[in-house]
Design a protein around this motif. Sequence first.
Motif, mmCIF file in Angstrom:
data_model
loop_
_atom_site.group_PDB
_atom_site.id
_atom_site.type_symbol
_atom_site.label_atom_id
_atom_site.label_comp_id
_atom_site.label_asym_id
_atom_site.label_seq_id
_atom_site.Cartn_x
_atom_site.Cartn_y
_atom_site.Cartn_z
ATOM 1 N N LEU A 213 -16.705 48.185 6.660
ATOM 2 C CA LEU A 213 -17.393 47.369 7.651
ATOM 3 C C LEU A 213 -18.355 48.199 8.500
ATOM 4 C CD1 LEU A 213 -17.173 44.327 8.565
ATOM 5 C CD2 LEU A 213 -15.705 45.158 10.412
ATOM 6 N N VAL A 214 -17.900 49.349 8.956
ATOM 7 C CA VAL A 214 -18.741 50.183 9.825
ATOM 8 C C VAL A 214 -19.665 51.091 9.007
ATOM 9 C CG1 VAL A 214 -17.018 50.159 11.646
ATOM 10 C CG2 VAL A 214 -17.025 52.039 10.004
ATOM 11 N N ARG B 253 -23.297 44.095 3.879
ATOM 12 C CA ARG B 253 -22.371 43.166 3.224
ATOM 13 C C ARG B 253 -21.818 42.169 4.237
ATOM 14 N NH1 ARG B 253 -20.080 47.718 0.095
ATOM 15 N NH2 ARG B 253 -20.934 47.564 -2.028
ATOM 16 N N GLN B 254 -21.648 40.935 3.800
ATOM 17 C CA GLN B 254 -21.067 39.909 4.648
ATOM 18 C C GLN B 254 -19.600 40.227 4.935
ATOM 19 O OE1 GLN B 254 -22.614 37.188 5.956
ATOM 20 N NE2 GLN B 254 -24.556 37.924 5.095
ATOM 21 N N VAL B 255 -19.134 39.826 6.109
ATOM 22 C CA VAL B 255 -17.739 40.051 6.481
ATOM 23 C C VAL B 255 -16.808 39.380 5.475
ATOM 24 C CG1 VAL B 255 -15.963 39.527 8.201
ATOM 25 C CG2 VAL B 255 -18.197 40.376 8.931
ATOM 26 N N GLN B 256 -17.150 38.169 5.045
ATOM 27 C CA GLN B 256 -16.303 37.461 4.096
ATOM 28 C C GLN B 256 -16.211 38.207 2.770
ATOM 29 O OE1 GLN B 256 -17.213 33.338 3.745
ATOM 30 N NE2 GLN B 256 -15.657 32.929 2.202
ATOM 31 N N GLU B 257 -17.331 38.814 2.342
ATOM 32 C CA GLU B 257 -17.322 39.573 1.101
ATOM 33 C C GLU B 257 -16.412 40.790 1.215
ATOM 34 O OE1 GLU B 257 -20.366 42.184 -1.739
ATOM 35 O OE2 GLU B 257 -21.138 41.061 -0.008
ATOM 36 N N ILE B 258 -16.474 41.470 2.356
ATOM 37 C CA ILE B 258 -15.615 42.639 2.575
ATOM 38 C C ILE B 258 -14.155 42.220 2.581
ATOM 39 C CG2 ILE B 258 -14.971 44.403 4.265
ATOM 40 C CD1 ILE B 258 -17.940 44.588 5.001
ATOM 41 N N GLY C 206 -7.990 45.199 17.885
ATOM 42 C CA GLY C 206 -8.303 44.678 19.208
ATOM 43 C C GLY C 206 -9.619 43.956 19.313
ATOM 44 N N VAL C 207 -10.413 43.949 18.269
ATOM 45 C CA VAL C 207 -11.700 43.240 18.257
ATOM 46 C C VAL C 207 -11.850 42.552 16.903
ATOM 47 C CG1 VAL C 207 -12.847 44.823 19.860
ATOM 48 C CG2 VAL C 207 -12.924 45.288 17.409
ATOM 49 N N SER C 208 -12.795 41.624 16.818
ATOM 50 C CA SER C 208 -13.052 40.944 15.548
ATOM 51 C C SER C 208 -13.867 41.842 14.628
ATOM 52 C CB SER C 208 -13.811 39.641 15.796
ATOM 53 O OG SER C 208 -15.154 39.935 16.172
ATOM 54 N N PRO C 209 -13.902 41.527 13.331
ATOM 55 C CA PRO C 209 -14.729 42.312 12.416
ATOM 56 C C PRO C 209 -16.197 42.347 12.824
ATOM 57 C CG PRO C 209 -13.210 40.935 11.176
ATOM 58 C CD PRO C 209 -13.099 40.514 12.608
ATOM 59 N N ARG C 210 -16.730 41.217 13.269
ATOM 60 C CA ARG C 210 -18.144 41.184 13.664
ATOM 61 C C ARG C 210 -18.382 42.048 14.898
ATOM 62 N NH1 ARG C 210 -17.618 36.496 10.891
ATOM 63 N NH2 ARG C 210 -19.406 35.945 9.561
ATOM 64 N N GLU C 211 -17.444 42.005 15.840
ATOM 65 C CA GLU C 211 -17.597 42.848 17.035
ATOM 66 C C GLU C 211 -17.524 44.327 16.664
ATOM 67 O OE1 GLU C 211 -15.643 39.994 20.491
ATOM 68 O OE2 GLU C 211 -14.340 41.158 19.169
ATOM 69 N N MET C 212 -16.654 44.678 15.729
ATOM 70 C CA MET C 212 -16.555 46.060 15.283
ATOM 71 C C MET C 212 -17.852 46.502 14.609
ATOM 72 S SD MET C 212 -14.762 48.826 15.113
ATOM 73 C CE MET C 212 -13.067 48.313 15.460
#
Length: 342
Positions: free
Chosen positions: A293-294, A299-304, A325-331
Amino acid sequence: MSAAQLLEQVPLPREPRNIKDIAPAPPRLFSTRPYPPPEQFEVWKTRMASLVDVAPAEDHSPAQGFEVEYLTCNMADVVFTSGRFAAQTIARAAKPSQGAPVDTWWLFRVRAGEARFETRERRMHAEQGAVFLISLDDDFRGSITNYDGLVLALPRRSFADVADQLDGVCNILLSGNLIELLADYLDRLEARIILMSPEELRQAGRATAQMIAACIQLSSDRLEQASGTIESMLFERARLYIETHLGDFDLTPDRVARQLRISRSALYRAFESVGGVAGYILRKRLRAAHAELVGSTDRQVQEIAYRHGFKLASDFTRAFRREFGVSPREMRERARRRSTAG
């Protein structure tokens, strides 16, 4: 790089092996290569004379040489040997004139080649992957064909309370889940042996003796003595399987137990100290997803999530928030800001 490749090769001693020498010794790499080819077999024959009678294969020519190269290490409770041995016949005939018994078993783990041994009661043919025992106090004859693998010398003093059980399984192909576990353990021991201090070698020798005894004699008291070693090896085997199949949706504790052919209770005990099998799988998936993710913002979050074993993005988001502690998008947004600021 193998353990043997890290050691300096030394000529195989010309004198017979002193079977009374039980002092712990660091790993050494012996070889017949430093000798002229016509002398190599005679050096090997002399070295083995105190234990067994050896002879080259029928088609052997002295001019071709006789290659033997092996790592050996006296670990106090066992003598660990690993290497390559040219094709030969091996025989022992116990005689009263030979004095006191040898009081030693050889434990073989075949990586390549074949081995055949025959006693009065049993005949055995071992191929790649086989594990078996022979006793140096039995009359036997046998042969190996360009053998590559392990040979552990097991002194009776280290196995006095399971001696009858070891004698009972000599010249039989050993099998079962614990034998497979033992084979894995010995392979890993070989990779680490040259890095051990003298005290670590003693401790590893003691643990290895307990492991062998537990795997051959399945009594509860012996298993209890070796439980720490066994559970650590179960954990390692399961860890490797889990990390190889993290993206599989059906990766569950039950599947891991089935694939490794162990009971669920044994698997759960091995993972108890890390919060259980299911929790371990989830954390590994989340950390792998976090790294992608980082590290990859295209890549889309759903794909990951899908790539790392989560069928639903919502399940992934909830689990990710609990872990970090945070969402994937926030990360991902944090990672982008750091990248831009850098």
